[in-house]
Enzyme design. Structure first.
Site, PDB file in Angstrom:
ATOM      1  N   ASP A  18      -7.902  -5.383   0.054  1.00  0.00           N
ATOM      2  CA  ASP A  18      -8.385  -6.303  -0.976  1.00  0.00           C
ATOM      3  C   ASP A  18      -8.018  -7.759  -0.712  1.00  0.00           C
ATOM      4  O   ASP A  18      -8.475  -8.644  -1.432  1.00  0.00           O
ATOM      5  CB  ASP A  18      -7.839  -5.883  -2.351  1.00  0.00           C
ATOM      6  CG  ASP A  18      -8.529  -4.633  -2.874  1.00  0.00           C
ATOM      7  OD1 ASP A  18      -9.729  -4.479  -2.598  1.00  0.00           O
ATOM      8  OD2 ASP A  18      -7.877  -3.814  -3.541  1.00  0.00           O
ATOM      9  N   HIS A  32       0.850  -1.194   0.000  1.00  0.00           N
ATOM     10  CA  HIS A  32       0.000   0.000   0.000  1.00  0.00           C
ATOM     11  C   HIS A  32       0.882   1.239   0.000  1.00  0.00           C
ATOM     12  O   HIS A  32       1.929   1.246   0.632  1.00  0.00           O
ATOM     13  CB  HIS A  32      -0.904   0.015   1.246  1.00  0.00           C
ATOM     14  CG  HIS A  32      -2.080   0.919   1.089  1.00  0.00           C
ATOM     15  ND1 HIS A  32      -2.011   2.270   1.337  1.00  0.00           N
ATOM     16  CD2 HIS A  32      -3.345   0.668   0.675  1.00  0.00           C
ATOM     17  CE1 HIS A  32      -3.190   2.802   1.083  1.00  0.00           C
ATOM     18  NE2 HIS A  32      -4.022   1.864   0.677  1.00  0.00           N
TER      19      HIS A  32
HETATM   20  C1  SDX Z   1      -6.468  -0.250  -2.904  1.00  0.00           C
HETATM   21  O1  SDX Z   1      -4.679   4.256  -2.100  1.00  0.00           O
HETATM   22  C2  SDX Z   1      -5.590   3.680  -1.452  1.00  0.00           C
HETATM   23  O2  SDX Z   1      -5.960   4.089  -0.370  1.00  0.00           O
HETATM   24  C3  SDX Z   1      -6.189   2.470  -2.130  1.00  0.00           C
HETATM   25  C4  SDX Z   1      -7.163   1.599  -1.306  1.00  0.00           C
HETATM   26  C5  SDX Z   1      -8.480   2.336  -1.033  1.00  0.00           C
HETATM   27  O3  SDX Z   1      -9.153   1.978  -0.060  1.00  0.00           O
HETATM   28  O4  SDX Z   1      -8.868   3.179  -1.851  1.00  0.00           O
HETATM   29  O5  SDX Z   1      -6.577   1.185  -0.095  1.00  0.00           O
HETATM   30  C6  SDX Z   1      -7.599   0.354  -2.134  1.00  0.00           C
HETATM   31  O6  SDX Z   1      -6.269   0.148  -4.029  1.00  0.00           O
HETATM   32  C7  SDX Z   1      -5.594  -1.304  -2.254  1.00  0.00           C
HETATM   33  C8  SDX Z   1      -4.419  -1.747  -3.135  1.00  0.00           C
HETATM   34  C9  SDX Z   1      -4.831  -2.865  -4.073  1.00  0.00           C
HETATM   35  N1  SDX Z   1      -3.780  -3.227  -5.017  1.00  0.00           N
HETATM   36  C10 SDX Z   1      -3.066  -4.365  -4.918  1.00  0.00           C
HETATM   37  O7  SDX Z   1      -3.247  -5.169  -4.020  1.00  0.00           O
HETATM   38  C11 SDX Z   1      -2.076  -4.573  -6.041  1.00  0.00           C
HETATM   39  C12 SDX Z   1      -0.749  -5.034  -5.463  1.00  0.00           C
HETATM   40  N2  SDX Z   1      -0.141  -3.936  -4.775  1.00  0.00           N
HETATM   41  C13 SDX Z   1       0.767  -3.112  -5.429  1.00  0.00           C
HETATM   42  O8  SDX Z   1       0.805  -3.045  -6.799  1.00  0.00           O
HETATM   43  C14 SDX Z   1       1.222  -1.829  -4.714  1.00  0.00           C
HETATM   44  O9  SDX Z   1       1.597  -2.181  -3.428  1.00  0.00           O
HETATM   45  C15 SDX Z   1       0.255  -0.629  -4.699  1.00  0.00           C
HETATM   46  C16 SDX Z   1      -0.295  -0.316  -6.064  1.00  0.00           C
HETATM   47  C17 SDX Z   1      -0.900  -0.899  -3.759  1.00  0.00           C
HETATM   48  C18 SDX Z   1       1.042   0.596  -4.180  1.00  0.00           C
HETATM   49  O10 SDX Z   1       1.930   1.011  -5.141  1.00  0.00           O
HETATM   50  P1  SDX Z   1       3.141   2.014  -4.882  1.00  0.00           P
HETATM   51  O11 SDX Z   1       2.936   2.787  -3.655  1.00  0.00           O
HETATM   52  O12 SDX Z   1       3.322   2.775  -6.150  1.00  0.00           O
HETATM   53  O13 SDX Z   1       4.360   1.057  -4.614  1.00  0.00           O
HETATM   54  P2  SDX Z   1       5.350   0.471  -5.684  1.00  0.00           P
HETATM   55  O14 SDX Z   1       4.609  -0.292  -6.699  1.00  0.00           O
HETATM   56  O15 SDX Z   1       6.215   1.601  -6.199  1.00  0.00           O
HETATM   57  O16 SDX Z   1       6.219  -0.519  -4.822  1.00  0.00           O
HETATM   58  C19 SDX Z   1       7.244  -0.078  -3.915  1.00  0.00           C
HETATM   59  C20 SDX Z   1       8.152  -1.249  -3.665  1.00  0.00           C
HETATM   60  C21 SDX Z   1       8.685  -1.866  -4.959  1.00  0.00           C
HETATM   61  O17 SDX Z   1       9.900  -2.498  -4.648  1.00  0.00           O
HETATM   62  P3  SDX Z   1      11.295  -1.788  -5.060  1.00  0.00           P
HETATM   63  O18 SDX Z   1      11.247  -1.599  -6.555  1.00  0.00           O
HETATM   64  O19 SDX Z   1      11.313  -0.470  -4.334  1.00  0.00           O
HETATM   65  O20 SDX Z   1      12.340  -2.741  -4.612  1.00  0.00           O
HETATM   66  O21 SDX Z   1       7.428  -2.314  -3.024  1.00  0.00           O
HETATM   67  C22 SDX Z   1       7.333  -3.454  -3.883  1.00  0.00           C
HETATM   68  C23 SDX Z   1       7.665  -2.925  -5.278  1.00  0.00           C
HETATM   69  O22 SDX Z   1       8.158  -3.915  -6.096  1.00  0.00           O
HETATM   70  N3  SDX Z   1       5.930  -3.914  -3.826  1.00  0.00           N
HETATM   71  C24 SDX Z   1       5.546  -5.165  -4.031  1.00  0.00           C
HETATM   72  C25 SDX Z   1       4.146  -5.143  -3.871  1.00  0.00           C
HETATM   73  N4  SDX Z   1       3.740  -3.919  -3.585  1.00  0.00           N
HETATM   74  C26 SDX Z   1       4.841  -3.159  -3.568  1.00  0.00           C
HETATM   75  N5  SDX Z   1       6.210  -6.271  -4.320  1.00  0.00           N
HETATM   76  C27 SDX Z   1       5.495  -7.411  -4.471  1.00  0.00           C
HETATM   77  N6  SDX Z   1       4.148  -7.463  -4.334  1.00  0.00           N
HETATM   78  C28 SDX Z   1       3.457  -6.356  -4.037  1.00  0.00           C
HETATM   79  N7  SDX Z   1       2.123  -6.401  -3.915  1.00  0.00           N
END
Ligand code: SDX
Length: 378
Positions: free
Chosen positions: A315, A261
């Site tokens: 989720d 998140h």
């Molecule tokens: C919702 O914003 C809100 O409030 C949203 C929400 C709401 O109520 O409205 O809470 C609802 O949208 C929940 C999120 C649902 N999405 C997912 O479950 C999809 C999987 N999650 C990710 O794609 C991610 O964590 C996000 C999209 C939720 C957040 O994205 P960010 O903040 O842009 O983070 P990022 O993708 O830049 O990741 C930062 C680091 C990376 O590693 P590095 O490159 O720095 O080494 O964390 C890692 C990412 O690779 N990472 C993950 C990961 N989430 C982040 N690695 C593996 N699996 C994951 N799920």
């Protein structure tokens, strides 16, 4: 010339001043109008929480009754909306059907009296009342059946489950569903809410605001993740397969759905509550192997990614709850929208109260003074 720092995803940049909700991502705290989510989940109902978010305070008994009454009496959709939905392809995603139907409402209520509190209330009531009816209607019509008329003697959540399944829901399932709506109704400046506020800032109508937010919610990085979580659990299939699955995801650098998140660096408080709700359902309606798979995933992801602050988000466990209620997987995100529409409307109202059109800037990184090359010379 002022040089602005570009932040991908606008991370950490405030897009509005808001008093609707608050998140402390380090401590795992979520409040609606200052009230902790745990307390609302235990004591409130979805409609009462919606009222709190939109009008800023908990309603008196009389105010709540009036609001519930108005919502109850606006649940039916116009037959032309129903006929329009009948023409949607059965293979279309219900989120697309919902986005189109929400936008179509604007055709019927085209008066745009944004400074009139009666217009605001009317639009709020109509959208909160009809969105569930439209989701249920599309579900029945894509199976070739007529939609079920809403029942005035059932409360908000029980009526939705009734319209979906053509039978009265179990009271525990209806209460748990209502709590799920409370947990999904609002979450500060998430992508769909931002989208709603940008659209609202142009002074368009609330149906366009909600339609744009529905479109934004559907993506797999946002609300669409709940559907993908179940597909992932089904693909994993057994507790033994969890570790290799996660190791493979990490090696391929693919995101594990339902984890991570932008704001929370600990477990999302909504995931903790949803996990308990899932347990209650399993206790009453029977064990589900996907719960064990989910718990093992949480353990392995924490071991591998806990150091990066990656834990289950809202989720991750919601799908397990809806699945146990027999709800089709592709309705999970529309159900998120049923809840979130009240949050979007709270932001619509707040945006209108002190509006300035959103018009950010960009950091241009293209060319200048480029000569046009005639087509026969390219
Ligand atoms: C919702 O914003 C809100 O409030 C949203 C929400 C709401 O109520 O409205 O809470 C609802 O949208 C929940 C999120 C649902 N999405 C997912 O479950 C999809 C999987 N999650 C990710 O794609 C991610 O964590 C996000 C999209 C939720 C957040 O994205 P960010 O903040 O842009 O983070 P990022 O993708 O830049 O990741 C930062 C680091 C990376 O590693 P590095 O490159 O720095 O080494 O964390 C890692 C990412 O690779 N990472 C993950 C990961 N989430 C982040 N690695 C593996 N699996 C994951 N799920």
């Amino acid at each position: 010339m002022m040089v602005c720092e570009y932040k991908p995803g606008l991370e950490g940049i405030p897009a509005a001043q808001s008093s609707i909700s608050y998140v402390d991502g380090q401590k795992g705290i979520l409040e609606y109008r200052g009230i902790r989510i745990e307390e609302l989940a235990e004591k409130s109902t979805f409609l009462e929480t919606a009222y709190l978010l939109i009008w800023g305070e908990l309603p008196s008994q009389q105010e709540l009754q009036a609001f519930e009454h108005e919502v109850r009496h606006h649940r039916r959709i116009k037959y032309r909306i129903r006929d329009m939905m009948k023409c949607f392809p059965e293979s279309g995603h219900p989120m697309d059907a919902l986005q189109a139907s929400a936008a179509a409402l604007g055709l019927f209520y085209s008066l745009r009296d944004l400074h009139n509190p009666a217009y605001i209330r009317d639009s709020v009531v109509r959208l909160i009342a009809t969105i569930p009816t439209m989701v249920a209607a599309f579900q029945l019509m894509r199976k070739g059946n007529d939609p079920v008329r809403p029942r005035d003697d059932l409360d908000y959540s029980a009526n939705f489950l009734y319209m979906l399944n053509e039978q009265e829901p179990d009271p525990l399932a209806a209460r748990i569903f209502d709590i799920c709506l409370i947990l999904h109704v609002e979450h500060t400046m998430n992508a769909s809410t931002f989208s709603a506020r940008v659209t609202a800032s142009t002074l368009t109508d609330p149906y366009a605001v909600v339609a744009s937010a529905v479109g934004t919610l559907g993506g797999p990085l946002h609300g669409g993740a709940n559907e993908e979580v179940i597909q992932m659990l089904e693909e994993i299939g057994s507790v033994e397969n969890v570790r290799p699955y996660i190791e493979d995801c990490l090696q391929r650098k693919s995101k594990i759905m339902g984890f991570g998140h932008r704001v929370y660096k600990v477990k999302d408080p909504r995931a903790t509550i949803l996990q308990k709700l899932a347990e209650q359902l399993f206790e009453k309606f029977g064990y589900d192997k996907y719960y064990d798979i989910a718990q093992e995933m949480e353990r392995v992801v924490e071991e591998k990614l806990g150091g990066k602050g990656i834990y289950p988000n809202v989720d991750f466990y919601s799908g397990l709850v809806y699945r146990k209620m027999g709800i089709p997987t592709d309705l999970f995100t529309p159900i998120f929208a049923i809840a979130r529409v009240a949050g979007w409307l709270a932001h619509w109202k707040e945006q209108l109260a002190e509006n300035r059109i959103f018009r950010p800037t960009q950091v241009y990184n293209g060319h200048h003074e480029v000569s046009y090359i005639p087509i026969d010379q390219r």
